[in-house]
Design a protein around this motif. Structure first.
Motif, short mmCIF file in Angstrom:
data_model
loop_
_atom_site.label_atom_id
_atom_site.label_comp_id
_atom_site.label_asym_id
_atom_site.label_seq_id
_atom_site.Cartn_x
_atom_site.Cartn_y
_atom_site.Cartn_z
N GLN A 89 6.25 6.12 -0.25
CA GLN A 89 5.09 6.45 -1.62
C GLN A 89 4.50 4.86 -1.49
OE1 GLN A 89 6.32 7.62 -5.45
NE2 GLN A 89 7.94 8.56 -4.85
N TYR A 90 5.13 4.00 -1.47
CA TYR A 90 4.57 2.66 -1.41
C TYR A 90 3.68 2.43 -0.09
CZ TYR A 90 4.57 -2.54 -0.72
OH TYR A 90 4.04 -3.90 -0.63
N GLY A 91 4.11 2.89 1.04
CA GLY A 91 3.13 2.95 2.20
C GLY A 91 1.99 3.75 2.00
N ILE A 92 1.92 4.96 1.43
CA ILE A 92 0.76 5.67 0.89
C ILE A 92 -0.11 5.03 -0.04
CG2 ILE A 92 -0.07 7.72 -0.27
CD1 ILE A 92 2.51 9.07 1.08
N ALA A 93 0.52 4.43 -1.15
CA ALA A 93 -0.07 3.87 -2.26
C ALA A 93 -0.90 2.60 -1.85
CB ALA A 93 0.63 3.40 -3.30
N MET A 94 -0.31 1.71 -0.80
CA MET A 94 -0.70 0.53 -0.43
C MET A 94 -1.87 0.61 0.69
SD MET A 94 0.25 -1.65 -2.31
CE MET A 94 1.09 -1.12 -3.76
N ASN A 95 -1.96 1.74 1.35
CA ASN A 95 -2.89 2.06 2.51
C ASN A 95 -3.96 2.88 2.13
OD1 ASN A 95 -1.59 0.45 4.24
ND2 ASN A 95 0.01 1.73 4.31
N ASP A 96 -4.00 3.28 1.01
CA ASP A 96 -5.13 4.20 0.49
C ASP A 96 -6.36 3.58 0.50
OD1 ASP A 96 -6.85 5.98 -0.79
OD2 ASP A 96 -5.65 5.88 -2.75
N THR A 97 -7.35 3.96 1.20
CA THR A 97 -8.53 3.56 1.61
C THR A 97 -9.46 3.40 0.31
OG1 THR A 97 -9.61 5.38 2.43
CG2 THR A 97 -8.57 3.58 4.19
N ASP A 98 -9.40 4.46 -0.63
CA ASP A 98 -10.06 4.35 -1.73
C ASP A 98 -9.77 3.33 -2.69
OD1 ASP A 98 -11.38 6.78 -0.91
OD2 ASP A 98 -10.06 8.14 -1.86
N MET A 99 -8.59 2.74 -2.49
CA MET A 99 -8.26 1.85 -3.44
C MET A 99 -8.41 0.32 -3.03
SD MET A 99 -6.95 3.36 -6.10
CE MET A 99 -5.73 2.03 -6.98
N LEU A 100 -8.95 0.07 -1.71
CA LEU A 100 -9.02 -1.07 -1.08
C LEU A 100 -10.15 -1.87 -1.78
CD1 LEU A 100 -8.36 -0.50 2.75
CD2 LEU A 100 -7.00 -1.66 1.00
N PRO A 101 -10.16 -3.07 -2.30
CA PRO A 101 -11.54 -3.67 -2.88
C PRO A 101 -12.27 -4.28 -1.70
CG PRO A 101 -9.42 -4.93 -2.72
CD PRO A 101 -9.21 -3.71 -2.23
N ARG A 102 -13.42 -4.43 -2.00
CA ARG A 102 -14.64 -5.04 -0.93
C ARG A 102 -13.93 -6.24 -0.51
NH1 ARG A 102 -20.60 -6.29 -2.46
NH2 ARG A 102 -21.39 -6.48 -0.36
N PRO A 103 -14.01 -6.49 1.07
CA PRO A 103 -13.49 -7.92 1.53
C PRO A 103 -14.29 -9.04 1.03
CG PRO A 103 -13.84 -6.28 3.16
CD PRO A 103 -14.48 -5.43 2.01
N MET A 104 -13.54 -10.13 0.65
CA MET A 104 -14.31 -11.21 -0.09
C MET A 104 -15.23 -11.98 0.90
SD MET A 104 -11.48 -13.17 -2.11
CE MET A 104 -10.42 -12.36 -3.36
N SER A 105 -14.73 -11.86 2.39
CA SER A 105 -15.66 -12.36 3.26
C SER A 105 -17.28 -11.76 3.40
CB SER A 105 -15.07 -12.40 4.56
OG SER A 105 -14.72 -11.01 5.16
N GLU A 106 -16.98 -10.45 3.09
CA GLU A 106 -18.43 -9.69 3.26
C GLU A 106 -19.23 -10.00 2.07
OE1 GLU A 106 -19.25 -5.17 2.09
OE2 GLU A 106 -18.13 -5.46 3.82
N VAL A 107 -18.51 -10.31 0.94
CA VAL A 107 -19.30 -10.60 -0.38
C VAL A 107 -20.06 -11.95 -0.23
CG1 VAL A 107 -19.14 -11.09 -2.91
CG2 VAL A 107 -17.85 -9.00 -1.95
N MET A 108 -19.25 -13.10 0.55
CA MET A 108 -19.30 -14.40 0.43
C MET A 108 -20.57 -14.46 1.67
SD MET A 108 -18.02 -16.12 -1.74
CE MET A 108 -18.59 -17.85 -0.68
N ARG A 109 -20.49 -13.50 2.76
CA ARG A 109 -21.86 -13.85 3.49
C ARG A 109 -22.98 -13.15 2.85
NH1 ARG A 109 -19.78 -9.93 6.87
NH2 ARG A 109 -17.68 -11.18 7.32
N GLU A 110 -22.74 -12.14 2.21
CA GLU A 110 -24.21 -11.53 1.37
C GLU A 110 -24.72 -12.72 0.69
OE1 GLU A 110 -23.27 -7.81 -0.49
OE2 GLU A 110 -22.89 -6.82 1.42
#
Length: 131
Positions: A89-110
């Motif tokens: 369950q932990y592996g599924i919950a932590m690797n859910d791509t829908d729950m991943l936030p936007r990478p900070m590096s991408e936001v900073m680059r923009e």
């Protein structure tokens, strides 16, 4: 009084966002509970994601039905199965791509690519929240 440099404001925002992301991960992990029955189905432990035993259900008559060694084996089999389930369950919950936030590096680059000194501090929300 001097204004805070935009890079410092961005760094403070990143720090705040990182704290929020860590808290969200902890909350998701704390919500994970596994309850897998023993081979006979008479013993059901409740374990959290850290493998800690939170509760143990023994069906009526279980202790009378099994000897000490058999009861211990039933309990251990159920705990082992529940521990493996909590890890799954932990592996599924932590690797859910829908729950991943936007990478900070991408936001900073923009943000850095934008122009103007009055540009607001970056928004670290998910991609659909920042548009």
């Amino acid at each position: 009084m001097r204004d805070i440099h935009p890079d410092v404001r961005a760094a403070l925002g990143m720090t705040r966002e990182l704290r929020h992301r860590i808290a969200e991960v902890r909350e998701r992990a704390e919500e994970i509970v596994a309850r897998r029955p023993s081979p006979s189905g008479l013993v059901i432990p409740e374990l959290d994601v850290m493998g800690r035993l939170r509760d143990l259900y023994l069906a009526p008559g279980t202790c009378a039905r099994f000897g000490n060694q058999e009861l211990a084996a039933e309990i251990m089999a159920a705990i082992t199965e529940s521990t493996q389930d909590a890890r799954r369950q932990y592996g599924i919950a932590m690797n859910d791509t829908d729950m991943l936030p936007r990478p900070m590096s991408e936001v900073m680059r923009e943000w850095r690519a934008g122009s103007g000194p009055d540009q607001p501090v970056p928004n670290f929300g998910k991609a659909e929240q920042s548009t």
